[in-house]
Design an enzyme around this catalytic site. Structure first.
Site, short mmCIF file in Angstrom:
data_model
loop_
_atom_site.label_atom_id
_atom_site.label_comp_id
_atom_site.label_asym_id
_atom_site.label_seq_id
_atom_site.Cartn_x
_atom_site.Cartn_y
_atom_site.Cartn_z
N ASP A 172 -5.38 5.72 -1.24
CA ASP A 172 -5.47 4.25 -1.43
C ASP A 172 -4.31 3.58 -0.69
O ASP A 172 -3.46 2.92 -1.28
CB ASP A 172 -5.46 3.88 -2.92
CG ASP A 172 -4.20 4.33 -3.66
OD1 ASP A 172 -3.87 3.70 -4.69
OD2 ASP A 172 -3.52 5.29 -3.21
N HIS A 191 6.44 9.17 -3.87
CA HIS A 191 5.37 9.79 -4.65
C HIS A 191 4.41 10.62 -3.78
O HIS A 191 4.45 11.85 -3.83
CB HIS A 191 4.60 8.71 -5.42
CG HIS A 191 5.47 7.92 -6.35
ND1 HIS A 191 6.11 8.49 -7.43
CD2 HIS A 191 5.82 6.62 -6.36
CE1 HIS A 191 6.81 7.57 -8.08
NE2 HIS A 191 6.65 6.42 -7.44
O1 RIB Z 1 2.27 6.30 -9.24
C1 RIB Z 1 2.37 6.45 -7.84
C2 RIB Z 1 1.00 6.49 -7.22
O2 RIB Z 1 0.33 5.24 -7.42
C3 RIB Z 1 1.05 6.69 -5.69
O3 RIB Z 1 -0.09 7.39 -5.28
C4 RIB Z 1 1.01 5.29 -5.17
O4 RIB Z 1 0.46 5.21 -3.85
C5 RIB Z 1 0.08 4.64 -6.15
O5 RIB Z 1 -1.25 4.92 -5.75
CA CA Z 2 -1.49 6.51 -3.46
#
Ligand code: RIB
Ligand code: CA
Length: 311
Positions: A10, A243
């Site tokens: 995303d 992340h």
């Molecule tokens: O919590 C972090 C996640 O949420 C990552 O994948 C960031 O891109 C959002 O999608």
């Molecule tokens: Ca993401």
């Protein structure tokens, strides 16, 4: 032999960092991107996925558009405070792409890819798990035919980032996550337990910008908006939590991580929805165990990311 992966994404600033990281890693062969709502509406995350591949010189890689909203719940509005109005840090990178998404939608694309090469393809979801759940429902045989699922999501033994107990990707579609974690396949959970500690400092980001490598310059262009969010939300000096790239690091160097195998359930009710509930004793749940990443060599991940992106 590189590991063949399908990234479900995303994009999203950290998604872009993860995709570039994967493209620069010879241990991985990125077969396709499938897109999902989450950091933005799926029309935007699809445009951004196409743009990221064009900017990376890899528009040979197909993009299949996926779910507009969660399986059951509504998708309200994108977290533009985190990823910008355009989803990629409002850095001027989101002109209309020349390429178009594949005709096949994400869930069917995943089924066709996995069933064409049983046992060989790894799914790498780094957004809400809606497409993966839809693919499971379309063709349950992918459970046995998928090599493994390595996902960024969840919080096992640490607090959530969008509720006291839930991480954003799981919180965005807990019903989908319950199906994915509940299927009898090998899931590796790269959650906040190991993604929050991987912090890119201002100096680290400055080194990327100074490297003049094309991919590093792209990262340096999109992160300022993400840095501003972290400064406001986490009172940092612009340092940021990494992340999605941390999930890619696990694929390349699993030795940088400590893991435990535990049975889990996903809470889909009341205040705790989106929580990953871990059976710590082995007494409460039956069924498949999830490989949960519990600790990480932060330096090792940061060095790996920088070495690859600056190539
Ligand atoms: O919590 C972090 C996640 O949420 C990552 O994948 C960031 O891109 C959002 O999608
Ligand atoms: Ca993401």
């Amino acid at each position: 032999m590189p590991e063949s992966i399908l990234i479900d994404t995303d994009p999203g600033i950290d998604d872009m960092m993860a995709i570039l990281f994967a493209l620069k890693s010879p241990e991985l062969d990125v077969l396709a991107l499938t897109t999902v709502f989450g950091n933005h509406y799926v029309e935007v995350t699809t445009r951004n996925a196409l743009r990221i591949l064009e900017l990376a010189g890899r528009d040979d890689i197909p993009v299949a558009r996926g779910a507009y909203s969660p399986l059951v719940r509504d998708y309200t509005s994108p977290p533009t405070i985190v990823h910008g109005e355009d989803g990629l840090g409002d850095a001027g990178l989101t002109d209309e792409p020349d390429s178009q998404p594949a005709h096949t939608r994400a869930a069917q694309f995943i089924v066709e890819a996995v069933m064409s090469r049983p046992g060989e393809i790894t799914l790498v979801p780094i957004g809400p798990l809606t497409n993966i759940a839809m693919a499971l429902k379309l063709e349950p045989r992918i459970i046995k035919a998928t090599k493994r699922v390595v996902l960024m999501g969840g919080a096992a033994f640490v607090p959530g980032n969008v509720s006291p107990v839930a991480e954003a990707n799981i919180h965005n579609d807990p019903e989908a996550a319950a199906l994915v974690f509940g299927a009898d396949w090998h899931v590796v959970m790269v959650g906040l337990d190991v993604t929050m500690p991987v912090v890119m400092s201002r100096q680290y980001i400055g080194e990327l910008a100074a490297s003049k490598s094309a991919y590093a310059e792209l990262v340096a262009r999109v992160v300022p908006h993400y840095q501003a969010f972290h400064a406001a939300e986490y009172k940092t000096d612009g340092a940021l939590h990494t992340h999605d790239p941390t999930a890619i690091a696990y694929l390349i160097r699993p030795d940088l991580f400590q893991t435990v195998a535990r049975r889990v359930r996903v809470d889909t009710h009341s205040y705790g929805f989106g929580q990953i509930v871990v059976d710590r004793t082995g007494r409460w749940y039956d069924g498949v165990e999830t490989t949960i990443c519990t600790d990480v060599d932060v330096e090792g991940v940061l060095n790996l990311f920088q070495e690859r992106i600056m190539r």
